[in-house]
Scaffold this motif. Structure first.
Motif, PDB file in Angstrom:
ATOM      1  N   TRP A  42       0.812  -1.290  -0.035  1.00  0.00           N
ATOM      2  CA  TRP A  42       0.128   0.039  -0.088  1.00  0.00           C
ATOM      3  C   TRP A  42       0.946   1.404   0.252  1.00  0.00           C
ATOM      4  O   TRP A  42       0.143   2.306  -0.072  1.00  0.00           O
TER       5      TRP A  42
ATOM      6  N   CYS B  63       0.642   3.409  -3.667  1.00  0.00           N
ATOM      7  CA  CYS B  63      -0.527   3.632  -4.536  1.00  0.00           C
ATOM      8  C   CYS B  63      -1.201   4.858  -3.656  1.00  0.00           C
ATOM      9  O   CYS B  63      -0.539   5.120  -2.465  1.00  0.00           O
TER      10      CYS B  63
ATOM     11  N   THR C  11      -7.184   4.214  -3.033  1.00  0.00           N
ATOM     12  CA  THR C  11      -6.931   2.699  -3.107  1.00  0.00           C
ATOM     13  C   THR C  11      -6.705   2.079  -1.728  1.00  0.00           C
ATOM     14  O   THR C  11      -7.246   1.201  -1.209  1.00  0.00           O
TER      15      THR C  11
ATOM     16  N   ASP D 193      -5.399   1.164  -9.910  1.00  0.00           N
ATOM     17  CA  ASP D 193      -5.567   0.227  -8.854  1.00  0.00           C
ATOM     18  C   ASP D 193      -6.704   0.373  -8.294  1.00  0.00           C
ATOM     19  O   ASP D 193      -7.187  -0.451  -7.733  1.00  0.00           O
ATOM     20  N   THR D 194      -7.058   1.871  -8.006  1.00  0.00           N
ATOM     21  CA  THR D 194      -8.181   2.276  -7.326  1.00  0.00           C
ATOM     22  C   THR D 194      -9.404   1.527  -8.067  1.00  0.00           C
ATOM     23  O   THR D 194     -10.366   0.795  -7.525  1.00  0.00           O
TER      24      THR D 194
ATOM     25  N   MET E 186      -9.373  -2.453  -7.413  1.00  0.00           N
ATOM     26  CA  MET E 186      -9.435  -2.742  -5.990  1.00  0.00           C
ATOM     27  C   MET E 186     -11.291  -2.424  -5.850  1.00  0.00           C
ATOM     28  O   MET E 186     -11.885  -3.323  -5.047  1.00  0.00           O
ATOM     29  N   GLN E 187     -11.791  -1.490  -6.204  1.00  0.00           N
ATOM     30  CA  GLN E 187     -13.106  -1.226  -6.126  1.00  0.00           C
ATOM     31  C   GLN E 187     -13.864  -2.470  -6.774  1.00  0.00           C
ATOM     32  O   GLN E 187     -15.042  -3.025  -6.111  1.00  0.00           O
TER      33      GLN E 187
END
Length: 434
Positions: free
Chosen positions: A89, A92, A96, A416-417, A420-421
């Motif tokens: 993490w 990012c 995210t 990546d947001t 991941m969502q």
């Protein structure tokens, strides 16, 4: 056609330098100005080293798969895992990181950041005795005495000196470079030590002893100090203490050279209390030299959501925090995790061997635009857009200031947001339908 894009945020380290100039030719980055060597490489090597799409290990070989197949696999692995680990993490955006924290709660997993292997001890000390800190802007304009303790700044954060300390112009100084004093404390003579007004070379693991001695001198108890403390002569300690006491405004910056040696968080507690002693006479602040571009952001986000800054375990149905038990290294060393999601970090290059071996045995999903040491351990790697290059979002500078990064080029990679969502939404639906 050549374009110049100004005021770009560098996504490499915690300095988050905001004065980068990018030269674009034919839609590609052709030049970088103002960035350090590390930051320039982040921009210039970007396109050529990226994976073209998700890759998955099948039968001992890597095969190309689609993003949809990659998401399907991630949803299946994470929703079925009994003790999943969500780690990383730090590279990012905070948007995210927030989804990651909520996902860990949803699946009863552990969410931990690279903080646990770098400045975790700093946070533990701050939780005990507080943090007399300030912004880097205050240091730049006011500090006449700087200490770098356990931090080879010129090689780790090359522009920190030119933007915020020794070589930076200051509002309240006529000639800041000549008026400032720089003290470097380290176990060896580093490149940073070459520019120091005073270099203090200590024995390995002697940080706590030297800090205690300095505190005693500041408290006018120098008589109890022996002639040599952790390899440092008493005369030099007295000289350093007097320089600190005579400062109009001082700032101590410390790195993993003090957090990851003997004493751990007790070193940092002692350093904070040393600053408190100095504040009886003048004005001093202390700050950690955070490495990754948004590792500070992960601590902020996890604290907002769970109440804890890293190593948060949701297996009990509530947030539980106990560094040394719920940190990623401990979870992997005890072989507890049965699945792992690694976001924007490279534990394969930094974790103990036993941890890397366990990551290689379990389903490990890696979100990273580039091949890394962890690529050889994972089952699936998903490349994404890079925050600050082809993705925009929020990142926290090492002094806790949130900065919006810009997207200045389009590559077609999903953020990546977004990914991941989608994983979160699909797992949530699976849980609701179960």
């Amino acid at each position: 056609m050549e374009d110049k894009i100004r005021h770009v945020i560098c996504p490499y380290c915690g300095c988050l330098c905001d004065d980068i100039l990018i030269e674009m030719t034919g839609g590609e980055i052709s030049g970088v100005e103002n960035a350090c060597t590390l930051g320039a490489r982040k921009f210039l090597d970007d396109a050529g080293n990226r994976l073209k799409g998700p890759i998955m290990r099948k039968g001992g070989e890597w095969v190309d798969i689609s993003y949809e197949e990659a998401i399907d696999y991630a949803v299946k692995v994470l929703s079925e895992a009994d003790r999943p680990l969500l780690y990383g993490w730090s590279g990012c955006m905070t948007e995210t990181q927030a989804i990651g924290a909520h996902l860990a709660e949803l699946i009863g997993g552990i969410v931990d950041s690279t903080t646990s292997v770098c400045h975790g001890p700093s946070i533990l000390a701050i939780q005990e005795v507080g943090h007399p800190g300030c912004t880097l802007g205050q240091v730049k304009n006011r500090a006449d005495t700087i200490i770098y303790w356990g931090s080879n700044t010129i090689e780790a954060h090359p522009r920190h000196l030119s933007r915020y300390t020794n070589y930076a112009d200051a509002y309240f100084f006529h000639n800041a470079f000549r008026e400032r004093k720089v003290i470097v404390v380290d176990v060896r003579k580093t490149v940073t030590a070459e520019i120091a007004t005073e270099f203090v070379q200590i024995d390995q693991g002697g940080d706590y002893h030297v800090l205690s001695a300095l505190r005693a001198i500041i408290r006018e108890r120098g008589g109890v100090i022996p002639d040599m403390v952790a390899g440092v002569p008493k005369a030099q300690l007295i000289r350093v203490a007097e320089i600190c006491r005579q400062a109009k405004f001082g700032a101590l910056f410390f790195g993993v050279g003090i957090t990851m040696t003997g004493g751990k968080y007790k070193n940092i507690r002692n350093a904070i209390e040393f600053i408190s002693e100095l504040n009886r006479y003048t004005k001093w602040t202390i700050s950690p030299m955070r490495g990754h571009s948004n590792v500070y952001g992960s601590n902020e986000v996890f604290t907002w959501i769970s109440g804890y800054p890293f190593a948060v375990d949701y297996s009990r149905g509530i947030a539980f925090y106990n560094p040394g038990e719920t940190t990623a290294v401990d979870i992997l060393a005890r072989k507890e995790a049965d699945a792992a999601l690694i976001m924007s970090s490279d534990p394969g290059a930094h974790f103990p061997r036993v941890c890397s071996e366990h990551l290689a045995r379990i389903p490990t999903i890696l979100f990273d635009p580039y091949p890394s040491a962890t690529t050889h351990l994972c089952t699936l790697q998903i490349p994404t857009a890079v925050n600050g290059i082809d993705a925009a979002g929020t990142a926290y500078r090492m002094d806790g200031i949130p900065i919006m990064t810009r997207r200045f080029m389009e590559t077609g990679y999903p953020t990546d947001t977004k990914l991941m969502q989608e994983i979160y939404d699909r797992i949530r639906k699976v849980k609701e339908d179960a």
